[in-house]
Design a protein around this motif. Structure first.
Motif: not given
Length: 361
Positions: A190-191, A238-241, A317-318
């Motif tokens: 986020l930062y 932070n959800k990876p999907g 991104r994840a």
């Protein structure tokens, strides 16, 4: 070991080597050795190879390539001049019958290239240290703002001002690519995104030759554009999907939440509030939260939206790898009904610099 400031001549022609040594010593220290001698422990700056035995000459050149030392090869057979992609380790070839003046001129060109490369490396090292320090400061300051917004405390406007100054200084002194290389090492996505968008905005402001006050406003608005995400649950952020429709609805509250946070304080002007609330609006009215379209979307919002989208596409991104800057820009050019075409074209030089292409001023 680092190369010292002397030239080494490797030669099986002592008389010719002696003449070269005398000419070179007028400019820089010089030594001469035979082809069977070992490489000196104190490495030379440049090596001249004047050896008739191909195997012996090849052995020396292999050593020099491994050590990335520049070499002037006086070849017995005709050879084309070859230049390495890096001045350190470059090889030039001249016919063995070349005049002493030609040999000395070629040698001093190599020495000059070596010195320029070292200066460039030193400057890169200084710039990297400078950007790392500035990015660290900005990261702390934006982290403090997000922490305050998350806990319901007032955001320190002076800290935001200081963070904006830091980013403008970094971009002005070191450029957008150096900034991105440093902040991409940060763990907090986020930062990292806020610092990335602010960096692009600062570079855009400089490209557009905005006045200092407008530079500050644009970079500050970009730095704060996602402050509303401080109130979005981490599980969603932070959800990876892919987000569910319900989760997406929650995520889409962040522009309005951010604008409300800043408005309650009264420390931030209306143009910055507009960016925070409307940076997801699209010119064709398909954006959110208010479905604004066309002229209802201010220029400052349009600028930050371009920076925000480009940053998002080029960040890791994840759930996906980052896109190259040119591919991201190509995607955005196809969003002709949603983004300001003139501003997107003006953003093109920033894309090139981000990808590592140097542009003339």
């Amino acid at each position: 070991m680092t190369p010292e400031h002397f030239v080494l001549i490797v030669s099986d022609r002592p008389k010719e080597a002696g003449l070269l040594v005398r000419g070179i010593r007028k400019i820089i220290a010089c030594r001469s050795v035979g082809p069977s001698s070992p490489m000196p422990a104190d490495l030379p700056a440049v090596v001249v190879i004047d050896v008739g035995d191909d195997a012996a000459a090849g052995s020396w050149m292999t050593q020099l390539h491994a050590l990335r030392l520049p070499c002037l090869h006086l070849a017995r057979a005709p050879a084309n001049e070859k230049e390495g992609s890096h001045p350190l380790g470059a090889t030039r070839s001249l016919p063995v019958g070349s005049s002493r003046a030609v040999v000395l001129a070629a040698l001093f060109d190599l020495i000059d290239a070596l010195q320029q490369a070292r200066i460039h490396q030193a400057r890169r090292s200084v710039r990297a240290s400078l950007v790392q320090g500035l990015a660290g400061q900005a990261n702390v300051l934006i982290g403090s703002a997000f922490t305050a917004a998350q806990s319901g405390r007032p955001i320190d406007a002076a800290e935001v001002e200081a963070g904006t100054e830091v980013i403008l200084e970094a971009i002005s002194d070191c450029g957008i690519r150096a900034w991105l290389e440093i902040i991409n090492r940060h763990d907090e996505q986020l930062y990292q995104h806020s610092l990335s968008v602010a960096g692009f905005a600062a570079a855009f402001a400089l490209q557009l030759q905005l006045g200092r006050a407008d530079q500050m406003r644009l970079a500050k608005a970009a730095l704060l554009h996602d402050i509303g995400k401080a109130q979005i649950p981490k599980a969603i952020l932070n959800k990876p999907g892919k987000l569910t429709p319900e989760e997406m609805a929650v995520m889409r509250t962040h522009p309005g939440a951010g604008a409300d946070i800043l408005a309650r304080q009264g420390d931030f002007d209306a143009k910055i509030l507009a960016v925070v609330r409307h940076h997801h609006e699209m010119l064709d009215g398909s954006g959110y939260p208010d479905g604004l379209a066309g002229e209802a979307i201010p220029d400052l919002v349009r600028l930050v939206t371009i920076c925000d989208i480009h940053s998002a596409l080029t960040e890791r991104r994840a759930y996906r790898e980052p896109l190259p800057h040119d591919e991201a820009h190509a995607i955005m050019r196809r969003m002709s009904t949603k983004l300001d075409g003139a501003l997107l074209r003006a953003f093109s030089p920033i894309v090139l610099r981000s990808a590592g292409y140097a542009l003339a001023d």
